[in-house]
Design a protein around this motif. Structure first.
Motif, short mmCIF file in Angstrom:
data_model
loop_
_atom_site.label_atom_id
_atom_site.label_comp_id
_atom_site.label_asym_id
_atom_site.label_seq_id
_atom_site.Cartn_x
_atom_site.Cartn_y
_atom_site.Cartn_z
N GLY A 23 0.67 -1.31 0.05
CA GLY A 23 0.07 0.08 0.11
C GLY A 23 0.80 1.31 -0.02
N VAL A 24 1.91 1.16 0.39
CA VAL A 24 2.89 2.30 0.55
C VAL A 24 3.85 2.11 -0.58
CG1 VAL A 24 4.55 3.63 2.00
CG2 VAL A 24 2.51 2.68 2.83
N ASP A 25 4.82 0.94 -0.47
CA ASP A 25 5.75 0.85 -1.64
C ASP A 25 5.48 0.12 -2.77
OD1 ASP A 25 7.94 1.82 0.16
OD2 ASP A 25 7.60 0.00 1.35
N TYR A 26 4.24 -0.65 -2.59
CA TYR A 26 3.74 -1.47 -3.76
C TYR A 26 2.42 -1.55 -3.62
CZ TYR A 26 4.04 -5.63 -1.04
OH TYR A 26 3.77 -6.71 -0.10
N GLU A 27 1.86 -2.06 -4.68
CA GLU A 27 0.39 -2.65 -4.53
C GLU A 27 0.32 -3.97 -5.28
OE1 GLU A 27 -2.42 0.13 -6.11
OE2 GLU A 27 -2.10 1.52 -4.40
N GLY A 28 -0.45 -5.07 -5.23
CA GLY A 28 -0.61 -6.44 -5.95
C GLY A 28 0.62 -7.10 -5.25
N ALA A 29 0.99 -8.30 -6.01
CA ALA A 29 2.16 -8.95 -5.42
C ALA A 29 1.62 -9.52 -4.27
CB ALA A 29 3.43 -8.33 -5.43
N GLU A 30 0.36 -10.21 -4.00
CA GLU A 30 0.04 -10.77 -2.80
C GLU A 30 0.55 -12.17 -2.99
OE1 GLU A 30 -2.32 -9.42 -4.58
OE2 GLU A 30 -3.10 -7.73 -3.33
N PHE A 52 -1.88 -14.23 2.62
CA PHE A 52 -1.26 -13.68 3.63
C PHE A 52 -0.02 -12.79 3.08
CE2 PHE A 52 2.49 -13.95 6.68
CZ PHE A 52 1.77 -13.54 7.62
N GLU A 53 -0.21 -11.59 3.64
CA GLU A 53 0.78 -10.74 3.44
C GLU A 53 1.24 -10.16 4.93
OE1 GLU A 53 3.20 -9.04 0.81
OE2 GLU A 53 1.53 -10.41 0.48
N PRO A 54 2.59 -10.52 5.13
CA PRO A 54 3.02 -10.23 6.63
C PRO A 54 3.34 -8.60 6.42
CG PRO A 54 4.69 -11.77 5.20
CD PRO A 54 3.41 -11.51 4.36
N PRO A 55 3.27 -7.95 7.51
CA PRO A 55 3.68 -6.51 7.56
C PRO A 55 5.12 -6.40 7.30
CG PRO A 55 2.61 -7.28 9.73
CD PRO A 55 2.70 -8.29 8.59
N ALA A 56 5.38 -5.25 6.89
CA ALA A 56 6.89 -4.77 6.60
C ALA A 56 7.64 -5.18 7.75
CB ALA A 56 7.06 -3.37 6.31
N LYS A 57 8.97 -5.55 7.74
CA LYS A 57 9.75 -5.89 8.53
C LYS A 57 9.48 -7.15 9.55
CE LYS A 57 11.51 -1.25 8.75
NZ LYS A 57 11.50 -0.06 9.50
N SER A 58 8.47 -8.01 9.22
CA SER A 58 8.20 -9.30 9.63
C SER A 58 8.17 -10.24 8.42
CB SER A 58 6.70 -9.06 10.33
OG SER A 58 5.92 -8.94 9.36
N THR A 71 0.71 -12.96 -6.85
CA THR A 71 -0.16 -12.44 -7.76
C THR A 71 0.53 -11.22 -8.47
OG1 THR A 71 -0.94 -10.74 -6.36
CG2 THR A 71 -2.19 -12.72 -6.49
N THR A 72 0.16 -10.82 -9.39
CA THR A 72 0.75 -9.66 -10.20
C THR A 72 1.11 -8.43 -9.58
OG1 THR A 72 -0.28 -10.63 -12.14
CG2 THR A 72 0.62 -8.23 -12.57
N LEU A 73 2.09 -7.97 -9.83
CA LEU A 73 2.65 -6.42 -9.09
C LEU A 73 1.93 -5.44 -9.86
CD1 LEU A 73 4.40 -5.06 -7.09
CD2 LEU A 73 6.24 -4.95 -8.88
N ARG A 74 1.11 -4.77 -9.29
CA ARG A 74 0.33 -3.58 -10.01
C ARG A 74 0.96 -2.15 -9.99
NH1 ARG A 74 -3.55 -6.26 -7.15
NH2 ARG A 74 -4.11 -4.64 -5.75
N ARG A 75 1.70 -2.01 -8.99
CA ARG A 75 2.52 -0.51 -8.65
C ARG A 75 3.70 -0.74 -7.75
NH1 ARG A 75 3.01 3.06 -5.17
NH2 ARG A 75 1.56 2.10 -3.60
N GLY A 76 4.75 -0.26 -7.92
CA GLY A 76 5.90 -0.17 -7.02
C GLY A 76 6.68 -1.22 -7.18
N LYS A 77 7.54 -1.44 -5.82
CA LYS A 77 8.33 -2.38 -5.65
C LYS A 77 8.25 -3.25 -4.49
CE LYS A 77 13.37 -2.93 -5.83
NZ LYS A 77 14.67 -2.07 -5.59
N ARG A 78 8.16 -4.51 -4.66
CA ARG A 78 7.76 -5.38 -3.63
C ARG A 78 9.32 -5.94 -3.24
NH1 ARG A 78 6.93 -11.14 -2.78
NH2 ARG A 78 5.69 -11.60 -0.77
#
Length: 101
Positions: A23-30, A52-58, A71-78
């Motif tokens: 939501g901040v660095d990227y969207e999608g890529a779940e 399951f998408e762990p929060p940042a730094k976990s 899933t497909t990365l829609r925006r940013g960098k995961r």
């Protein structure tokens, strides 16, 4: 792009450490996994898929034989760090064999 359904053949466990914030660095890529450890095909996995998408730094550690995908990365960098844990062989015997072929 996305990462199709797969298992991490050969390793015992896989660890995924989430370094970016969804939501901040990227969207999608779940991260999607088969809830049923016995699922061995995409069709089996689709019926039991969980997200399951762990929060940042976990992160998460899971059985490497569990079907999973991204899933497909829609925006940013995961950004993630993925570590596979492999079984230990008879390390002393293997070491001796490698040293004295």
């Amino acid at each position: 792009t996305d990462l199709a359904w797969h298992t991490d053949d050969g390793s015992v466990y896989t660890m995924v450490l989430q370094l970016a914030q969804i939501g901040v660095d990227y969207e999608g890529a779940e991260f999607i996994f088969a809830d049923d450890i016995n699922a061995r095909s995409m069709q089996d996995a689709l019926g039991t898929a969980g997200m399951f998408e762990p929060p940042a730094k976990s992160g998460v550690i899971f059985d490497a034989e569990v079907l999973h995908s991204i899933t497909t990365l829609r925006r940013g960098k995961r950004t993630v760090l993925v570590v596979e844990f492999w079984p230990l062989a008879d390390s002393w015997t293997d070491f001796q064999s490698a040293e004295n072929p």
